[in-house]
Design a protein around this motif. Sequence first.
Motif, PDB file in Angstrom:
ATOM      1  N   LEU A 317      34.845  19.800  47.445  1.00 19.24           N
ATOM      2  CA  LEU A 317      36.080  20.581  47.567  1.00 19.24           C
ATOM      3  C   LEU A 317      36.459  20.824  49.021  1.00 19.24           C
ATOM      4  CD1 LEU A 317      35.676  23.283  44.770  1.00 19.24           C
ATOM      5  CD2 LEU A 317      37.122  21.250  44.747  1.00 19.24           C
ATOM      6  N   GLY A 318      35.468  20.967  49.862  1.00 12.32           N
ATOM      7  CA  GLY A 318      35.764  21.184  51.273  1.00 12.32           C
ATOM      8  C   GLY A 318      35.922  22.632  51.662  1.00 12.32           C
ATOM      9  N   ARG A 319      36.095  23.507  50.698  1.00 11.41           N
ATOM     10  CA  ARG A 319      36.174  24.950  50.983  1.00 11.41           C
ATOM     11  C   ARG A 319      35.881  25.731  49.709  1.00 11.41           C
ATOM     12  NH1 ARG A 319      40.658  27.754  49.218  1.00 11.41           N
ATOM     13  NH2 ARG A 319      42.549  26.585  48.647  1.00 11.41           N
ATOM     14  N   SER A 320      35.677  27.022  49.896  1.00  9.46           N
ATOM     15  CA  SER A 320      35.414  27.891  48.754  1.00  9.46           C
ATOM     16  C   SER A 320      36.692  28.193  47.984  1.00  9.46           C
ATOM     17  CB  SER A 320      34.777  29.199  49.231  1.00  9.46           C
ATOM     18  OG  SER A 320      33.533  28.958  49.850  1.00  9.46           O
ATOM     19  N   VAL A 321      36.513  28.637  46.759  1.00  9.69           N
ATOM     20  CA  VAL A 321      37.617  28.988  45.871  1.00  9.69           C
ATOM     21  C   VAL A 321      37.477  30.453  45.500  1.00  9.69           C
ATOM     22  CG1 VAL A 321      38.686  28.530  43.634  1.00  9.69           C
ATOM     23  CG2 VAL A 321      37.731  26.643  44.967  1.00  9.69           C
ATOM     24  N   LYS A 322      38.570  31.184  45.517  1.00  9.05           N
ATOM     25  CA  LYS A 322      38.553  32.595  45.117  1.00  9.05           C
ATOM     26  C   LYS A 322      38.530  32.669  43.588  1.00  9.05           C
ATOM     27  CE  LYS A 322      41.039  34.284  49.202  1.00  9.05           C
ATOM     28  NZ  LYS A 322      39.853  34.925  49.791  1.00  9.05           N
ATOM     29  N   ILE A 323      37.430  33.220  43.045  1.00  6.19           N
ATOM     30  CA  ILE A 323      37.221  33.295  41.604  1.00  6.19           C
ATOM     31  C   ILE A 323      36.990  34.750  41.204  1.00  6.19           C
ATOM     32  CG2 ILE A 323      35.652  32.669  39.711  1.00  6.19           C
ATOM     33  CD1 ILE A 323      37.379  30.372  40.667  1.00  6.19           C
ATOM     34  N   ASP A 324      37.593  35.175  40.104  1.00  7.28           N
ATOM     35  CA  ASP A 324      37.384  36.520  39.570  1.00  7.28           C
ATOM     36  C   ASP A 324      36.072  36.520  38.783  1.00  7.28           C
ATOM     37  OD1 ASP A 324      37.395  38.980  38.286  1.00  7.28           O
ATOM     38  OD2 ASP A 324      39.551  38.941  37.882  1.00  7.28           O
ATOM     39  N   ILE A 325      34.999  36.982  39.436  1.00  5.31           N
ATOM     40  CA  ILE A 325      33.697  36.956  38.767  1.00  5.31           C
ATOM     41  C   ILE A 325      33.565  38.074  37.729  1.00  5.31           C
ATOM     42  CG2 ILE A 325      32.460  35.726  40.577  1.00  5.31           C
ATOM     43  CD1 ILE A 325      31.534  38.351  41.712  1.00  5.31           C
ATOM     44  N   GLY A 326      34.443  39.078  37.795  1.00  6.40           N
ATOM     45  CA  GLY A 326      34.472  40.081  36.738  1.00  6.40           C
ATOM     46  C   GLY A 326      34.853  39.464  35.407  1.00  6.40           C
ATOM     47  N   VAL A 456      26.649  37.004  45.086  1.00  7.99           N
ATOM     48  CA  VAL A 456      26.950  35.795  44.316  1.00  7.99           C
ATOM     49  C   VAL A 456      27.267  34.651  45.276  1.00  7.99           C
ATOM     50  CG1 VAL A 456      28.506  34.758  42.623  1.00  7.99           C
ATOM     51  CG2 VAL A 456      27.795  37.148  42.360  1.00  7.99           C
ATOM     52  N   GLU A 457      28.088  34.950  46.262  1.00  8.92           N
ATOM     53  CA  GLU A 457      28.479  33.920  47.233  1.00  8.92           C
ATOM     54  C   GLU A 457      27.275  33.336  47.958  1.00  8.92           C
ATOM     55  OE1 GLU A 457      32.737  36.174  48.244  1.00  8.92           O
ATOM     56  OE2 GLU A 457      31.095  36.173  49.678  1.00  8.92           O
ATOM     57  N   GLU A 458      26.343  34.210  48.344  1.00  6.73           N
ATOM     58  CA  GLU A 458      25.188  33.776  49.121  1.00  6.73           C
ATOM     59  C   GLU A 458      24.184  32.994  48.282  1.00  6.73           C
ATOM     60  OE1 GLU A 458      23.752  37.403  50.751  1.00  6.73           O
ATOM     61  OE2 GLU A 458      25.470  37.678  52.074  1.00  6.73           O
ATOM     62  N   ALA A 459      24.206  33.197  46.954  1.00  8.17           N
ATOM     63  CA  ALA A 459      23.238  32.518  46.096  1.00  8.17           C
ATOM     64  C   ALA A 459      23.618  31.069  45.812  1.00  8.17           C
ATOM     65  CB  ALA A 459      23.091  33.275  44.779  1.00  8.17           C
ATOM     66  N   ILE A 460      24.910  30.767  45.829  1.00  9.48           N
ATOM     67  CA  ILE A 460      25.394  29.448  45.415  1.00  9.48           C
ATOM     68  C   ILE A 460      24.718  28.289  46.162  1.00  9.48           C
ATOM     69  CG2 ILE A 460      27.420  27.935  45.366  1.00  9.48           C
ATOM     70  CD1 ILE A 460      27.430  29.945  43.119  1.00  9.48           C
ATOM     71  N   PRO A 461      24.563  28.361  47.488  1.00 10.13           N
ATOM     72  CA  PRO A 461      23.947  27.228  48.186  1.00 10.13           C
ATOM     73  C   PRO A 461      22.495  26.967  47.808  1.00 10.13           C
ATOM     74  CG  PRO A 461      25.134  28.646  49.723  1.00 10.13           C
ATOM     75  CD  PRO A 461      25.047  29.380  48.436  1.00 10.13           C
ATOM     76  N   PHE A 462      21.843  27.919  47.155  1.00 12.48           N
ATOM     77  CA  PHE A 462      20.428  27.776  46.816  1.00 12.48           C
ATOM     78  C   PHE A 462      20.205  27.326  45.374  1.00 12.48           C
ATOM     79  CE2 PHE A 462      20.583  30.925  50.257  1.00 12.48           C
ATOM     80  CZ  PHE A 462      19.721  30.333  51.173  1.00 12.48           C
ATOM     81  N   MET A 463      21.280  26.898  44.684  1.00 13.18           N
ATOM     82  CA  MET A 463      21.146  26.470  43.302  1.00 13.18           C
ATOM     83  C   MET A 463      20.585  25.055  43.220  1.00 13.18           C
ATOM     84  SD  MET A 463      22.191  29.162  41.771  1.00 13.18           S
ATOM     85  CE  MET A 463      22.085  28.508  40.111  1.00 13.18           C
ATOM     86  N   ALA A 464      19.686  24.839  42.256  1.00 12.94           N
ATOM     87  CA  ALA A 464      19.101  23.529  42.029  1.00 12.94           C
ATOM     88  C   ALA A 464      20.027  22.662  41.176  1.00 12.94           C
ATOM     89  CB  ALA A 464      17.754  23.688  41.320  1.00 12.94           C
ATOM     90  N   ILE A 483      33.657  31.137  46.186  1.00 18.00           N
ATOM     91  CA  ILE A 483      32.589  30.271  45.686  1.00 18.00           C
ATOM     92  C   ILE A 483      32.960  28.806  45.872  1.00 18.00           C
ATOM     93  CG2 ILE A 483      31.302  29.590  43.620  1.00 18.00           C
ATOM     94  CD1 ILE A 483      31.693  32.399  42.546  1.00 18.00           C
ATOM     95  N   ASP A 484      32.032  28.051  46.421  1.00 19.35           N
ATOM     96  CA  ASP A 484      32.199  26.604  46.490  1.00 19.35           C
ATOM     97  C   ASP A 484      31.770  26.026  45.145  1.00 19.35           C
ATOM     98  OD1 ASP A 484      32.257  23.906  46.960  1.00 19.35           O
ATOM     99  OD2 ASP A 484      31.096  23.967  48.807  1.00 19.35           O
ATOM    100  N   LEU A 485      32.734  25.560  44.370  1.00 20.25           N
ATOM    101  CA  LEU A 485      32.465  25.062  43.023  1.00 20.25           C
ATOM    102  C   LEU A 485      32.089  23.587  42.999  1.00 20.25           C
ATOM    103  CD1 LEU A 485      35.328  26.866  41.043  1.00 20.25           C
ATOM    104  CD2 LEU A 485      32.898  27.425  41.027  1.00 20.25           C
ATOM    105  N   THR A 486      31.874  22.998  44.160  1.00 16.27           N
ATOM    106  CA  THR A 486      31.511  21.584  44.198  1.00 16.27           C
ATOM    107  C   THR A 486      30.275  21.303  43.343  1.00 16.27           C
ATOM    108  OG1 THR A 486      32.429  21.328  46.427  1.00 16.27           O
ATOM    109  CG2 THR A 486      30.859  19.663  45.688  1.00 16.27           C
ATOM    110  N   GLY A 487      29.304  22.198  43.394  1.00 15.65           N
ATOM    111  CA  GLY A 487      28.069  21.997  42.635  1.00 15.65           C
ATOM    112  C   GLY A 487      28.270  21.946  41.140  1.00 15.65           C
TER     113      GLY A 487
END
Length: 574
Positions: A317-326, A456-464, A483-487
């Motif tokens: 994606l190249g950048r994060s996306v604003k997502i309503d996590i609620g 939540v934002e900080e956890a995303i890069p550490f996902m397997a 959130i970077d939804l590329t993963g």
Amino acid sequence: MRVEIKRKSLMADPGMAGGAHMKDKLQAYRDADYCLPKEILAWRLYGAGIENFGKDGKPEKIPMPEYGPDELLVRIDAVGICFSDVKVINQGNNHPRITGRDLKKNPVILGHEPSVTVVGVGENLRDRFKKGQRFIVQADVFYGGKSMAFGYVLPGAQTQYQVIGKEILEGDEGCYLLPVKPSVGYSEAALTEPWACVVAAYRISRRQSVKQGGRLWIVGAPGDHDYTFGMNVNSKHVVATDLDWSLLDTLEMWAGAGKFELTITPTFDELDLEEMGRRYGGFDDIIILGSDAGVIQRCAPLLAKDGIMNIVAFEPLGRSVKIDIGKIHYQGHSYVGTKTTKISSGYSMVRVPSELKSGGTAWYIGAGGPMGQMHVQRAVDMPNGPARILCTDVDDARLESLMSRVLPSAEKKGLEIRAVNPSRLGRKKFYRLVEDFAQGRGFDDVIVLAPVASLVEEAIPFMAEEGLLNIFAGFPVGTIANIDLTGVYEKNMRLVGSSGSKIKDMLDTLEATESGELATDKSVAAIGGIEASWEGMLATKEGRFTGKIIIYPHIRGMALTPIQDLKHSLPNVY
């Protein structure tokens, strides 16, 4: 230790003596064999703010509620205080389950984690219920297709007695009262509800295709990819935007055969998305072809409840996306994807249901709170749970309490478990520790238990690969995370969330409690009588205790008391 008050002197209900005769007072209480009082104590919420809970910080005297021929009168034996109660107190009329209600004129009685005993049976129910029967309440009540949650819409358990009506007895899923064996303690029973919410968090499922009879929006992108559906599209209405000729031809053929209504829109840049929302009322499925972060971000608010966004793309994606996590937590939004041209692959059964990966690596963020400790206890005690568990929290005392509870069992099973306070380390050092703990491959499961979007934002890069991020914390709807939804499509990462539980979750949790497999009352940190509810709500808001607070409405004059202090103040109870 079972936290159940047994001292006769504490049973201070003034109506008990007349009906008990020569019976032991506690047995009379259990059998509901006593004269009911004409007045009871109840905590009512009149608006946002702790100052509007009760009257001058005290419960109110109200008349004993009357019950009709198709209703029950139940005694509230114990009720847990939940952070969800605090949310209602904080938000008042603006809480999503209270919206449209004027609390000043129509106050609510909170409390959705009760253990109850039947003390009165309407004449039309006497073939089904009898005095002395014990139950717990599945609070997520639906009646006539509408949410009638106990302790929110329906009056709850922050009172001494309550009426149970048709909404609970004849609900959409059957009866929401679940029977409890006499051997189960009052606190054990009351804690079934929060424990069932923990169980439910690992049973999250989702559709394997577009919703049948739903609304589908497909947004295309420039390119020469030869996309195929790979599935039947049984929607009621399909909206197509910027699709290439091959997909559009397929949709027009299906629409011509009467499978669904098809609308072809102008280009995406020409669309009025607010008008789209008003016209369609939200989409059950949104399929995005291509890696345009701006398109994803603009489309996401148009997801309906339990909606799925399927991202089919090949480039980052190249950048994060604003997502309503609620909305992930409360409305069941899911984000899935695939890096193949087969659209149906995005709906594949990756991490369905949302159970912890056996032998995997799990990270609990906000692990030291009451619910966090339950989650970690479950992970340690389950037979095929994760092999490596990282617990983080910014409170040293909470982490110490957690480890004292779970470390012996973890060591006995040969699990690697570590507790870390990130605030004690610099950011770089902490991130390095997290990466090292995951052995460079990322976490299979990340469970977010603190309602802080940056976590939540900080956890995303550490996902397997095929990692699951489970948003358990009650983020209010409208909480935006970048959130970077590329993963989601490059490595099948999944984001899920849940709120509450279902009847089966409650029944399974209760069965585990009754069999001795699950000790729910290990979670109790403090108890108090009916007058202690105000202080209990405040303590829950402040995070004063590492476990749950249980209120016993029929104990008078007992202040909020930490469990460890009972050995001094009430040694016979401890």
